[in-house]
Scaffold this active site. Structure first.
Site: not given
Length: 856
Positions: A31, A77, A121
């Site tokens: 990570r 993931h 968006y």
């Protein structure tokens, strides 16, 4: 409890330790820390690989970010969608990454800390440079592993032609450790890697000749080099960053500090708000207005200053109290073979080259295998084409494809793969042209195979390939450094980086200074059209011009007796036609002080030089002081006291001497004294000096001092009503220091009092400024040499009670034609150099010519 259930007792201390270590290693490896080879954390690697999976290359249409995030989440993931989207957004922000990997369309946040739009968006695709990270991924260049549900394969590392860890850096907080790696310039990094490949024994200092310092996406200034050097050598250090700030005159008499670049990772809106709070609280004074004028063309933060504020002082306060100066704590920790390791500059380059070498080897092995497989098939096809009639007959006689393959293998000693290719061969390949193509392709393949085998057999060739690919990357994506390096005063390494070239320093009457290459002051032949001179402000003109070198020092003296230092290379550079920068903005000058003198010094660190040079200073009240240059060899930012100026007195002049020069001082009353500087003993820096000339009248005062090295120079004096004359130095006899002096001009009501004394030659020009603002420039050689006690000739016709305010000896720029000066009525001012007003009478008042006793 049922009989089938069983409780196993365990030590809670051991279980907690084991669970915590498992968790921490998962965070460290999977990570928080980047891999040293490609410089990526797993989430970034998966985003790029997922985008390649979707086919959103740089030349393809954008896809919704939500689609990309969903694909990465579902396949590779298994974490929250914000972790993937946040990582993708950061890779698209040009102020976050030095070389962005994602091409974003829509609102991806701002340097003010604004949040990006929701992923539904925005749209994204790969940047062209990101494709270099994924290049050759299909050629078995890296290992793949199963994804979280064992349904797909994902790369454990990317092949990457880009040294990602160095060029984009990384930051992350793991368990018990953290990483914070700064970005660097791709061009410099590639040059450094090439230098390492050429010389494996190169040390960090050698690499630093190529990779100068970190290069942040927001530009700004790296202030000081010690932290950079430490970070490169050890992997840990503190890089200090400063905003890029300039001083600008926004309107008449009103100056502002303009910030165009801020330190890396500084939130601009927060910084401005905190600065405004500090101004309102009174912690930072001198700022009257603060506004953000940034737009799509670039950043522009305006700190408008009060009229009495000193720009340099305000800027230093901003650096001290706000994020205009911040630091980047370097901590180079990355995963090396799955383990966190602290790395210096060379370590990172070594691991990248090893990775690229493995990629080249594996890619070459893959290409060789594919080429040999194709050559094997081509050998079979060529055999078939050479025996085409028999092959066709054999195939037609077979009942099935399998039988045909078996017969071909038995007849022509082919392999299973070759026989299958012959059976599946199209009819068009039977033409003569196609058969020629088969042979040409085979011959080309054999050359390729030989070349690939040569690559695998030669490490030298493999390293050359790595260098060639890096050179291609540099040529395609390399750019100029954004972050400028500024070496602090106590770091003299900058001298090693700046050539000691000759430059011309020009200082205008109003105090504008600039440094120009000596090449710009070219020599023109007679009759040339001339070159545009220095662009000065209205009523300003060029007063001081001297040739120096970049490593020299400029000593600046003020009327309060303070001395400031400036290296010549620190003087702002400007073309010959520019006006330069206001000197008071470059030093911490008090508002009620003014600059009086400049001295160009070769070196304040050379013991022999500073021990044999002296500075002579004189004040308005006739005090003279001689001090060794050594006393001024320890620079301070806020200057030092050069002379203790008594109440009611001011410093007038400062000159550099060799200890054997002659000094001349002139009084407002028309008297002048000449004495050898050896008559003045040298004293400490804080001393106030000794009497140089006696003022017979309390209202009298010194108007100037000149330093005479030989009798070749002439003495020029000018009076307030426009009269002046040029005399031989030899006309003034040498006396002791402290006398009343001899007559240097016959002061009358018509001439007015003496206001200036200058040592001049025929090559000089004279600039005269009147109190009403009229200026006249004249050549000194237009004035004939006259006797010492004469009243001189009229230099300028004054009208309406006007008087001369100042006289300056100026550099004669032979590239610029003389300008006609006009009076207040618009009529040309004609210099009267006739002897009509001259008075050749002999010296009077012999008593006044005698010298009084020496007095300290």
């Amino acid at each position: 409890m049922s009989d089938t259930e069983k409780i196993i007792k365990i030590n809670i201390d051991e279980e907690m330790r084991s669970a915590y270590i498992d968790y921490s290693m998962s965070v460290i490896v999977s990570r928080a820390l980047p891999d040293v080879r490609d410089g990526l954390k797993p989430v970034h690697r998966r985003v790029l690989y997922g985008m390649q999976d979707l086919g959103v290359y740089s030349n393809k249409p954008y896809k919704k970010s939500a689609r990309i995030v969903g694909d990465v989440l579902g396949k590779y993931h298994p974490h929250g969608d914000s972790s993937v989207y946040d990582a993708m957004v950061r890779m698209a922000q040009p102020w976050s990454l030095r070389y962005p990997m994602v091409d974003g369309q829509g609102n991806f946040g701002s340097v003010d800390g604004d949040s990006p739009a929701a992923m539904r968006y925005t749209e994204s695709r790969l940047q062209k440079i990101a494709e270099e990270l994924l290049a050759d991924l299909d050629k078995e260049t890296v290992d793949f592993s199963l994804n979280f549900d064992d349904s797909l394969m994902e790369p454990t590392v990317l092949p990457t032609k880009i040294p990602g860890l160095l060029v984009n850096g990384a930051s992350g907080i793991a368990v018990g450790m953290a990483t914070n790696m700064p970005p660097h310039n791709l061009t410099e990094v590639v040059d450094g890697i090439a230098a390492y490949i050429d010389n494996r024994d190169i040390d960090v200092a050698g690499l630093m000749e190529y990779i100068k310092a970190p290069d942040f996406p927001t530009g700004a200034v790296i202030y000081g080099y010690d932290g950079v050097k430490e970070a490169f050598e050890t992997g840990r250090g503190r890089v200090i960053m400063r905003a890029k700030a300039i001083f600008e005159e926004i309107r008449e008499g009103k100056e502002a500090i303009i910030v165009t670049e801020i330190p890396y990772q500084v939130n601009k809106a927060d910084m401005i708000k905190k600065t405004a709070d500090l101004v309102n609280e009174g912690k930072i004074s001198g700022i009257s207005d603060l506004r953000d004028e940034s737009d799509r063309n670039g950043m522009r933060i305006v700190y408008e200053l009060k009229r009495d504020a000193i720009p340099n002082v305000v800027l230093n306060k901003l650096f001290k109290y706000t994020a205009l100066q911040s630091s980047f704590p370097v901590n180079n920790i990355a995963l090396v073979k799955g383990r966190p390791v602290a790395l210096n500059l060379k370590d990172m380059i070594v691991h990248f080259v090893e990775h690229r070498h493995e990629v080249v080897v594996r890619r070459t092995q893959f290409e060789l295998r594919k080429a040999e497989e194709r050559a094997h098939i081509l050998e079979g096809l060529i055999i078939a084409s050479d025996n085409i009639d028999e092959v066709i007959k054999l195939i037609r006689a077979s009942k099935s494809p399998d039988e045909a393959r078996d017969k071909l293998i038995a007849r022509f000693d082919l392999t299973e793969i070759q026989s299958r290719a012959i059976v599946e061969m199209r009819l068009r390949q039977l033409t003569g042209l196609e058969q020629d193509k088969l042979r040409a392709e085979y011959e080309e393949l054999m050359k390729t195979i030989a070349d690939l085998k040569d690559i695998l057999g030669s490490e030298e060739r493999r390293m050359e390939i790595i260098k060639e690919e890096l050179a291609y990357v540099k040529d395609k994506y390399g750019d100029e450094r954004r972050s400028r390096i500024e070496y602090s005063a106590n770091e003299m390494r900058i001298e090693d980086l700046i050539p000691d070239n000759e430059v011309v320093i020009t200082i205008s009457h109003a105090g504008y200074i600039k440094r120009t290459s000596l090449d710009e002051y070219r020599v023109q032949s007679r009759g040339g059209v001339g070159a545009k001179g220095s662009a000065t402000r209205d009523k300003d003109f060029l007063e001081h011009l001297f040739v120096s070198t970049n490593h020299n020092w400029l000593l600046i003296f003020t009327e309060k007796g303070k001395c400031f230092w400036m290296r010549i290379f620190e003087v702002p550079e400007g073309a010959k036609a520019t006006k330069g920068r206001a000197l008071q903005n470059l030093i911490n000058l008090e508002s009620d002080d003014s600059i009086k003198a400049f001295i160009n010094v070769k070196d304040i660190k050379d013991p022999e030089y500073i021990e044999n040079k002296y500075i002579i200073m004189c004040t308005k009240n006739g005090v003279i002081k001689k001090t060794k240059l050594e006393a001024y060899s320890r620079p301070r930012t806020n200057g030092i006291n050069a002379i203790t100026v008594r109440d009611g007195d001011v410093l007038l002049e400062a000159k550099l001497t060799n200890g054997t020069n002659e000094i001349m001082m002139a009084l407002k009353s028309g008297k002048s004294i000449r004495f050898n500087e050896e008559k003045v003993r040298f004293m400490g820096r804080t001393a106030s000096g000794v009497r140089g000339i006696t003022l017979a009248n309390p209202k009298d005062e010194v108007v100037g001092m000149i330093c005479v090295e030989s009798d070749e120079a002439n003495v020029l004096v000018v009076s307030s009503n426009g009269y002046g004359k040029r005399s031989e130095v030899a006309d003034y006899r040498i006396t002791n220091r402290g006398g009343k002096g001899v007559k240097t001009i016959n002061v009358t009501e018509k001439t007015g009092s003496l206001i200036a004394i200058k040592n001049v030659t025929d090559e000089d020009d004279l600039m005269i400024i009147t109190k009403k603002g009229i200026t006249i420039r004249m050549h000194v050689d237009a004035l004939r040499i006259m006797g010492r006690a004469t009243q001189g000739v009229r230099l300028i016709s004054l009208r309406g009670g006007d008087e001369i305010a100042a006289v300056a000896k100026v550099y004669r720029d032979r590239d610029v034609e003389d300008e006609v000066e006009l009076d207040e009525d618009g009529n040309p001012i004609v210099m009267d150099v006739t002897d009509a007003d001259s008075d050749d009478s002999t010296e009077a008042n012999t008593a006044s010519d005698t010298d009084s006793s020496e007095e300290e």
